[in-house]
Design a protein around this motif. Structure first.
Motif, short mmCIF file in Angstrom:
data_model
loop_
_atom_site.label_atom_id
_atom_site.label_comp_id
_atom_site.label_asym_id
_atom_site.label_seq_id
_atom_site.Cartn_x
_atom_site.Cartn_y
_atom_site.Cartn_z
N ASP A 287 0.85 -1.18 0.00
CA ASP A 287 0.00 0.00 0.00
C ASP A 287 0.90 1.24 0.00
N GLY A 288 0.53 2.28 -0.82
CA GLY A 288 1.36 3.48 -0.90
C GLY A 288 1.54 4.16 0.44
N GLY A 289 0.49 4.22 1.24
CA GLY A 289 0.61 4.82 2.56
C GLY A 289 1.55 4.05 3.46
N HIS A 290 1.55 2.72 3.35
CA HIS A 290 2.46 1.90 4.16
C HIS A 290 3.91 2.19 3.77
N VAL A 291 4.16 2.34 2.47
CA VAL A 291 5.53 2.59 2.02
C VAL A 291 6.03 3.93 2.54
N THR A 292 5.22 4.97 2.43
CA THR A 292 5.62 6.30 2.89
C THR A 292 5.86 6.31 4.40
N ALA A 293 4.96 5.71 5.14
CA ALA A 293 5.11 5.69 6.61
C ALA A 293 6.33 4.88 7.02
N LEU A 294 6.60 3.78 6.32
CA LEU A 294 7.76 2.95 6.66
C LEU A 294 9.06 3.71 6.41
N GLU A 295 9.13 4.45 5.30
CA GLU A 295 10.34 5.23 5.02
C GLU A 295 10.53 6.33 6.04
N ALA A 296 9.45 6.98 6.44
CA ALA A 296 9.57 8.05 7.44
C ALA A 296 10.07 7.52 8.77
#
Length: 442
Positions: A375-384
């Motif tokens: 999920d795009g939101g999961h990827v962004t949150a994981l990188e942050a």
């Protein structure tokens, strides 16, 4: 000890008129031995003991105990004989029981295992038999919660054609999910489904069908039949196929196969068994030829609504494995346990916390592709989170050269006594400023 042949020879020589002494000289045996066998005092093939048998005194007790309990363990019987004076070993006891025939046959058990079995006719399209086969020590990378896998085997009673589905559990949702797949592999429905008395099908207290399984049977329009207690031989077709699957497929299954590859392997193996020979009404035929006579009804257009639930542990990259593919979860659940839920026939899966809160929903990919769905939101949150938790600066390399710095060199000089003498410098600027302020105040 004389053999049967030698006994026949000395009796023939006696009938010919020879004396015992002449027979002893001719056969090279002692005269007392010849006389004993001629008089019937000794039997051919039975060695006469030089000393009396110490077990003779315990024969009556052992006979009585084994008559009372034909299944009494020899080890338990040995514990009872020790206080009575028996000094022999466990092998001696078992040998005496076996040689003297002291253990009687249990008539109650013989009625179950050796009773006559009637020939059961299985018309085409009449019955499908189901049974679980336990598969010990599945490969660890399958991710099963226990050290056991299970194979649900479904066999058409008329033709003997069978298929199998691997499952991590035998609970009711996994049973219905495996049966749904099995029925599709077999190609249709018979009039009757036969089971043993498994708790997921038959309630152990009431003796009635469980509500969920009853709804599953109504959905397919099939009559479930449960074998009577101690009458499991009525589903001998599926039990024989279980034995074949265990010994010829599971026994040499390679460890490196994935779960999806193992499922394809058992399907291929079962399909290969369709060519085995069977005895039909018109002589020898094959299971595949008899399957052509099966009158199977079509499956319902909609699958039965059952939700399969399994527990998974997310990786540090916030991914979980499901049917040969990987799906993302929120980064807060990295390395935590989650629950995956999928409704039969649905194109999505839900991922929830252990407490039951759904935190992600993904479209299901075809099993066994090995794809990763994020999920795009999961990827962004994981990188942050990964950047925020990273330490400042770059990490040190294993073979990086870092010589002693200035502070370490000064400390070393102090330790070795080579440090230069330090001079104290006193600044008078502060006193001068204080004097000026004092003059200004006056």
């Amino acid at each position: 000890m004389l053999s049967e042949r030698s006994s026949v020879d000395i009796h023939a020589l006696k009938r010919q008129g020879m004396t015992i002494s002449e027979i002893a000289r001719r056969t090279n045996h002692d005269r007392k031995t010849i006389r004993s066998y001629l008089n019937g005092d000794r039997a051919p093939g039975v060695r006469q003991r030089a000393a009396p048998d110490e077990f003779d005194g315990f024969v009556d007790y052992v006979t009585a105990r084994l008559t009372e309990d034909p299944h009494l363990w020899a080890a338990t019987l040995l514990d009872e004989l020790r206080p009575l004076g028996f000094e022999g070993s466990y092998p001696t006891l078992t040998r005496q029981i076996r040689a003297r025939g002291l253990r009687p046959a249990c008539t109650a058990c013989a009625h179950v295992t050796k009773r006559p079995n009637a020939v059961i006719e299985h018309p085409p399209g009449e019955e499908t038999q189901f049974d679980w086969l336990e598969l010990p020590d599945p490969p660890a990378h399958w991710g099963f919660p226990t050290k056991r896998a299970y194979l649900l085997v479904g066999s058409l009673a008329h033709s003997g054609v069978w298929r199998g589905v691997i499952s991590p559990s035998m609970d009711i949702p996994h049973l219905l999910a495996a049966m749904t797949t099995l029925l599709a592999l077999l190609g249709g429905l018979t009039r009757v489904w036969r089971f043993d008395r498994m708790a997921t099908v038959l309630h152990p207290v009431t003796g009635d069908l469980t509500p969920m399984f009853a709804g599953f049977a109504k959905h397919h329009g099939v009559q479930p039949v449960v074998c009577r207690p101690r009458s499991g031989n009525r589903k001998g077709v599926v039990e024989k196929n279980n034995h074949t699957a265990a010994q010829r497929w599971w026994r040499n299954l390679p460890d490196e196969l994935t779960l999806e590859q193992a499922q394809a392997s058992v399907e291929t193996f079962a399909a290969g068994q369709d060519a085995r020979k069977r005895e039909g009404e018109h002589g020898t035929t094959t299971a595949a030829a008899m399957f052509a006579d099966e009158r199977l009804r079509p499956l319902p257009p909609v699958v039965f609504p059952v939700i399969v639930t399994e527990e998974r542990t997310a990786t540090r990259q916030a991914l979980i494995d499901w049917r040969g593919n990987r799906y993302s979860v929120p980064p807060e659940l990295a390395a935590a346990k989650v629950v995956v839920q999928q409704r039969l026939g649905a194109a999505t899966i839900d991922i929830a916390t252990v407490s039951g809160t759904v935190v992600a929903r993904h479209a299901v990919a075809q099993p066994g592709l090995g794809v990763t769905i994020r999920d795009g939101g999961h990827v962004t949150a994981l990188e942050a989170i990964a950047l925020a938790s990273a330490p400042p600066g770059r990490p040190h390399r294993r073979k990086e050269r870092i010589p002693p710095g200035a502070a370490a060199l000064r400390a070393a000089q102090v330790l070795t006594g080579t440090a230069a003498p330090t001079t104290t410098v006193i600044s008078l600027a502060a006193y001068e400023q204080a004097a000026k302020n004092r003059n200004t105040l006056r």
